[in-house]
Design a protein around this motif. Structure first.
Motif, PDB file in Angstrom:
ATOM      1  N   ASP A  56      26.297  36.244  29.598  1.00 23.79           N
ATOM      2  CA  ASP A  56      26.712  35.426  28.464  1.00 23.79           C
ATOM      3  C   ASP A  56      25.850  35.795  27.258  1.00 23.79           C
ATOM      4  O   ASP A  56      24.681  35.440  27.206  1.00 23.79           O
ATOM      5  CB  ASP A  56      26.551  33.941  28.788  1.00 23.79           C
ATOM      6  N   PRO A  57      26.402  36.568  26.298  1.00 25.22           N
ATOM      7  CA  PRO A  57      27.800  37.011  26.235  1.00 25.22           C
ATOM      8  C   PRO A  57      28.060  38.172  27.206  1.00 25.22           C
ATOM      9  O   PRO A  57      27.132  38.866  27.614  1.00 25.22           O
ATOM     10  CB  PRO A  57      27.942  37.465  24.790  1.00 25.22           C
ATOM     11  N   GLN A  58      29.350  38.373  27.523  1.00 25.79           N
ATOM     12  CA  GLN A  58      29.718  39.454  28.416  1.00 25.79           C
ATOM     13  C   GLN A  58      29.534  40.802  27.738  1.00 25.79           C
ATOM     14  O   GLN A  58      29.766  40.951  26.554  1.00 25.79           O
ATOM     15  CB  GLN A  58      31.180  39.302  28.854  1.00 25.79           C
ATOM     16  N   LEU A  59      29.101  41.789  28.547  1.00 26.94           N
ATOM     17  CA  LEU A  59      28.977  43.164  28.073  1.00 26.94           C
ATOM     18  C   LEU A  59      29.972  44.025  28.851  1.00 26.94           C
ATOM     19  O   LEU A  59      30.325  43.708  29.984  1.00 26.94           O
ATOM     20  CB  LEU A  59      27.552  43.680  28.281  1.00 26.94           C
ATOM     21  N   SER A  60      30.408  45.125  28.241  1.00 32.64           N
ATOM     22  CA  SER A  60      31.426  45.963  28.896  1.00 32.64           C
ATOM     23  C   SER A  60      31.222  47.429  28.555  1.00 32.64           C
ATOM     24  O   SER A  60      30.486  47.778  27.617  1.00 32.64           O
ATOM     25  CB  SER A  60      32.834  45.523  28.470  1.00 32.64           C
ATOM     26  N   GLY A  61      31.883  48.288  29.320  1.00 33.62           N
ATOM     27  CA  GLY A  61      31.894  49.731  29.084  1.00 33.62           C
ATOM     28  C   GLY A  61      33.273  50.264  29.424  1.00 33.62           C
ATOM     29  O   GLY A  61      33.998  49.669  30.230  1.00 33.62           O
ATOM     30  N   THR A  62      33.651  51.373  28.821  1.00 34.99           N
ATOM     31  CA  THR A  62      35.000  51.902  29.026  1.00 34.99           C
ATOM     32  C   THR A  62      34.971  53.378  29.397  1.00 34.99           C
ATOM     33  O   THR A  62      34.016  54.089  29.093  1.00 34.99           O
ATOM     34  CB  THR A  62      35.872  51.727  27.771  1.00 34.99           C
ATOM     35  N   ALA A 106      35.089  48.112  32.319  1.00 37.68           N
ATOM     36  CA  ALA A 106      34.232  47.406  33.289  1.00 37.68           C
ATOM     37  C   ALA A 106      33.524  46.274  32.567  1.00 37.68           C
ATOM     38  O   ALA A 106      32.983  46.465  31.475  1.00 37.68           O
ATOM     39  CB  ALA A 106      33.217  48.368  33.904  1.00 37.68           C
ATOM     40  N   ILE A 107      33.512  45.085  33.164  1.00 36.97           N
ATOM     41  CA  ILE A 107      32.978  43.891  32.508  1.00 36.97           C
ATOM     42  C   ILE A 107      31.946  43.229  33.410  1.00 36.97           C
ATOM     43  O   ILE A 107      32.158  43.086  34.621  1.00 36.97           O
ATOM     44  CB  ILE A 107      34.106  42.889  32.187  1.00 36.97           C
ATOM     45  N   ASP A 108      30.820  42.816  32.815  1.00 39.77           N
ATOM     46  CA  ASP A 108      29.826  42.072  33.598  1.00 39.77           C
ATOM     47  C   ASP A 108      30.038  40.569  33.413  1.00 39.77           C
ATOM     48  O   ASP A 108      30.962  40.138  32.720  1.00 39.77           O
ATOM     49  CB  ASP A 108      28.399  42.503  33.252  1.00 39.77           C
ATOM     50  N   GLY A 109      29.177  39.755  34.044  1.00 38.18           N
ATOM     51  CA  GLY A 109      29.342  38.303  33.991  1.00 38.18           C
ATOM     52  C   GLY A 109      28.300  37.610  33.153  1.00 38.18           C
ATOM     53  O   GLY A 109      28.113  36.388  33.270  1.00 38.18           O
ATOM     54  N   ASP A 132      20.531  42.680  30.032  1.00 36.23           N
ATOM     55  CA  ASP A 132      20.107  43.648  29.025  1.00 36.23           C
ATOM     56  C   ASP A 132      20.707  45.032  29.241  1.00 36.23           C
ATOM     57  O   ASP A 132      20.258  46.007  28.652  1.00 36.23           O
ATOM     58  CB  ASP A 132      18.569  43.743  28.978  1.00 36.23           C
ATOM     59  N   HIS A 133      21.727  45.124  30.099  1.00 31.48           N
ATOM     60  CA  HIS A 133      22.405  46.400  30.314  1.00 31.48           C
ATOM     61  C   HIS A 133      23.915  46.197  30.339  1.00 31.48           C
ATOM     62  O   HIS A 133      24.404  45.237  30.949  1.00 31.48           O
ATOM     63  CB  HIS A 133      21.977  47.055  31.639  1.00 31.48           C
ATOM     64  N   SER A 134      24.619  47.074  29.690  1.00 36.10           N
ATOM     65  CA  SER A 134      26.079  47.058  29.729  1.00 36.10           C
ATOM     66  C   SER A 134      26.565  47.916  30.890  1.00 36.10           C
ATOM     67  O   SER A 134      25.923  48.895  31.249  1.00 36.10           O
ATOM     68  CB  SER A 134      26.662  47.617  28.426  1.00 36.10           C
ATOM     69  N   PRO A 135      27.715  47.566  31.483  1.00 31.89           N
ATOM     70  CA  PRO A 135      28.307  48.472  32.470  1.00 31.89           C
ATOM     71  C   PRO A 135      28.609  49.820  31.811  1.00 31.89           C
ATOM     72  O   PRO A 135      28.979  49.866  30.629  1.00 31.89           O
ATOM     73  CB  PRO A 135      29.608  47.753  32.877  1.00 31.89           C
ATOM     74  N   SER A 136      28.443  50.895  32.549  1.00 31.92           N
ATOM     75  CA  SER A 136      28.700  52.216  31.976  1.00 31.92           C
ATOM     76  C   SER A 136      29.260  53.147  33.040  1.00 31.92           C
ATOM     77  O   SER A 136      28.990  52.985  34.230  1.00 31.92           O
ATOM     78  CB  SER A 136      27.414  52.813  31.386  1.00 31.92           C
ATOM     79  N   PHE A 137      30.052  54.103  32.590  1.00 33.83           N
ATOM     80  CA  PHE A 137      30.610  55.124  33.472  1.00 33.83           C
ATOM     81  C   PHE A 137      29.835  56.423  33.263  1.00 33.83           C
ATOM     82  O   PHE A 137      29.449  56.748  32.130  1.00 33.83           O
ATOM     83  CB  PHE A 137      32.091  55.355  33.166  1.00 33.83           C
ATOM     84  N   LYS A 138      29.602  57.141  34.361  1.00 35.94           N
ATOM     85  CA  LYS A 138      28.863  58.395  34.255  1.00 35.94           C
ATOM     86  C   LYS A 138      29.655  59.425  33.463  1.00 35.94           C
ATOM     87  O   LYS A 138      29.100  60.236  32.729  1.00 35.94           O
ATOM     88  CB  LYS A 138      28.539  58.915  35.657  1.00 35.94           C
ATOM     89  N   GLY A 143      23.167  40.219  40.165  1.00 34.97           N
ATOM     90  CA  GLY A 143      23.685  38.856  40.171  1.00 34.97           C
ATOM     91  C   GLY A 143      24.831  38.690  39.195  1.00 34.97           C
ATOM     92  O   GLY A 143      25.656  39.577  39.010  1.00 34.97           O
ATOM     93  N   ILE A 144      24.886  37.535  38.544  1.00 33.25           N
ATOM     94  CA  ILE A 144      25.959  37.247  37.602  1.00 33.25           C
ATOM     95  C   ILE A 144      25.920  38.188  36.410  1.00 33.25           C
ATOM     96  O   ILE A 144      26.953  38.454  35.779  1.00 33.25           O
ATOM     97  CB  ILE A 144      25.877  35.766  37.134  1.00 33.25           C
ATOM     98  N   ASN A 145      24.745  38.736  36.085  1.00 33.93           N
ATOM     99  CA  ASN A 145      24.640  39.673  34.960  1.00 33.93           C
ATOM    100  C   ASN A 145      25.150  41.058  35.313  1.00 33.93           C
ATOM    101  O   ASN A 145      25.313  41.903  34.437  1.00 33.93           O
ATOM    102  CB  ASN A 145      23.182  39.776  34.488  1.00 33.93           C
ATOM    103  N   GLY A 146      25.370  41.312  36.591  1.00 28.51           N
ATOM    104  CA  GLY A 146      25.842  42.618  37.027  1.00 28.51           C
ATOM    105  C   GLY A 146      27.344  42.769  36.844  1.00 28.51           C
ATOM    106  O   GLY A 146      28.045  41.865  36.370  1.00 28.51           O
ATOM    107  N   LEU A 147      27.841  43.924  37.229  1.00 30.22           N
ATOM    108  CA  LEU A 147      29.267  44.245  37.104  1.00 30.22           C
ATOM    109  C   LEU A 147      30.105  43.258  37.916  1.00 30.22           C
ATOM    110  O   LEU A 147      29.843  43.014  39.087  1.00 30.22           O
ATOM    111  CB  LEU A 147      29.497  45.669  37.598  1.00 30.22           C
TER     112      LEU A 147
END
Length: 461
Positions: free
Chosen positions: A219-225, A214-217, A128-134, A163-167
């Motif tokens: 399903d579906p994958q979430l990402s941040g740029t 940045a991409i997490d693992g 429930d969280h996307s990778p993000s940059f500060k 886990g797999i849902n993390g970055l």
């Protein structure tokens, strides 16, 4: 051979002690469940009555309730159906952060007779969280004379999932001049570096723009740029070089502000502004910038915030040395926090009697308590005791759980009320302790003759 006949009173005491041992054994029963975070309020966790082998009537007669030991209650007990339900929405990230596994621990308390059962609920992660940059942008000033293979440390992304849902990984695009290098760290994270593949030419292109994803693992994958903006500078032949790639230091919790932790040092063979080095802490994912600061000129790192061992036992601080020509080097400082005995044991009364019959048998449970101390090792070990010359004693039923039981005959005519002081102390030096006071009244036991005389007196009136 001589045989001694056991008295009825002695036999009764042994039977009661055996029954108390059986009830104590049942108190050690426990059950575990696993649920995903973010379940709706009122959702079913499990059939606790069935799983513990308890009758619904026992839940009602025993006034079954949940004891958590703190103010946070996410689970509620439905005694009518014997089930556990979600009381409040559970956010795994708020509850446990990056700690895994994440679990709720509480007890089911019953009375008449007193019993307790331990319940563990593991809260699993959902994506429930996307990778993000500060920072949305990272800016670099790189000399056109920077040698192939020069390394530039990039800001890492943050993903609250685990886990797999993390970055999981990163992608760098528009990479004619650069490639991406990932290095796994001891804490499971990845050091993200940008490596120069071929020399830059300021006369052809004085600015570059790259995109780091940045991409997490999940399903579906979430990402941040984040965008990487590069300004190409004129020649700077030498980059700073740290004396050590890793510095180790230790500091006691509650250290005074301005306490020096360590000093890092880098050198640069260039002269003038290209040889002038500036130091900076590059951590952006945690609270390191609020706890430590580094002197940008001499590399001296000091404490600026409150160091609390109970919140973090180790810090990994990333430091960058930059010269005025835009070249950099990096190192890390591993800081171990040393615990001090700064927390007193906390005494929680789980259940208690205020009145007890004077003919209660030895071993009758009067009060159940839970003692907790967040300090580590000897500073967190707890010993509990009660005042002397009273017919009560404390027995340990589980780690940090104690039962106050009768330890002798009660006589209301001799002592109608007992003032009991329970003291719990840790094994730190100096030791810290807490006390809880309890008053227990002995109730009268009438014989059949006394009952008859009482009725006769009432009849005369």
């Amino acid at each position: 051979m001589v045989f001694c006949k056991m008295s009825d009173r002695t036999m009764a005491r042994q039977v009661l002690l055996f029954i108390w041992f059986l009830s104590l054994s049942s108190a050690l029963g426990q059950v575990s469940y696993s649920i995903p975070e973010e379940m709706a309020k009122g959702s079913l966790v499990g059939n606790i009555a069935q799983d513990l082998g308890l009758d619904l009537k026992r839940l009602k007669s025993g006034k079954a309730r949940i004891f958590t030991g703190d103010s946070a209650e996410y689970i509620e007990l439905n005694k009518e159906r014997g089930i556990l339900l979600i009381k409040e929405r559970i956010d795994r990230e708020s509850l446990c952060g990056q700690t895994t596994p994440c679990a709720l621990h509480f007890q089911i308390i019953l009375e008449n007779p007193m019993e307790f059962y331990s319940v563990t609920i593991e809260v699993t992660d959902i994506n429930d969280h996307s990778p993000s940059f500060k920072r949305a942008e990272m800016k670099f000033r790189i000399s056109e004379s920077a040698a192939t293979g020069a390394v530039f440390v990039l800001e890492r992304a943050m993903d609250l999932d685990v886990g797999i849902n993390g970055l999981q990984t990163y992608i760098l695009k528009a990479t004619d001049n650069f490639s991406l290098k990932l290095q796994s760290q001891a804490d499971g994270s990845k050091l993200v570096e940008m490596v120069l593949l071929k020399p830059l030419d300021r006369e052809k292109q004085d600015h570059l723009s790259l995109v780091l994803t940045a991409i997490d693992g999940g399903d579906p994958q979430l990402s941040g740029t984040a965008q990487i903006l590069i300004t190409v500078l004129d020649a700077n032949d030498n980059a700073p070089v740290f004396t050590h790639k890793t510095y180790k230091a230790s500091i006691t919790e509650n250290a005074f502000k301005d306490t020096v932790v360590t000093i890092v040092s880098a050198s640069d063979l260039d002269e003038g502004s290209y040889g002038k080095i500036t130091y900076a802490i590059t951590n952006t994912l945690d609270n390191v910038p609020e706890l430590f600061e580094i002197n940008e000129t001499n590399g001296e790192m000091r404490v600026t915030g409150n160091i609390d061992y109970e919140k973090a036992r180790h810090y990994q601080i990333h430091v960058q040395a930059s010269d005025d020509g835009g070249l950099t080097d990096s190192c890390k400082i591993d800081v171990d926090v040393i615990d001090i005995n700064d927390n007193k044991p906390q005494i929680n009364i789980m259940s208690k009697l205020t009145t007890i019959s004077e003919n209660s048998n030895p071993g009758t449970v009067v009060t159940m308590i839970n003692a907790q101390d967040p300090d580590a090792e000897e500073n967190g070990k707890i010993l509990c005791s009660v005042n002397e010359n009273i017919p009560f004693t404390l027995k340990s039923t589980n780690t940090n759980f104690f039962s106050l039981v009768t330890d002798g005959d009660l006589d209301r005519e001799r002592e109608s009320e007992y003032n009991i002081s329970m003291t719990c102390a840790d094994e730190g030096v100096p030791s810290l302790s807490s006390r809880a006071d309890l008053a227990v009244r002995a109730s009268l036991v009438w014989t059949a003759v006394e009952h008859r005389h009482s009725r006769m007196r009432k009849g005369r009136h």
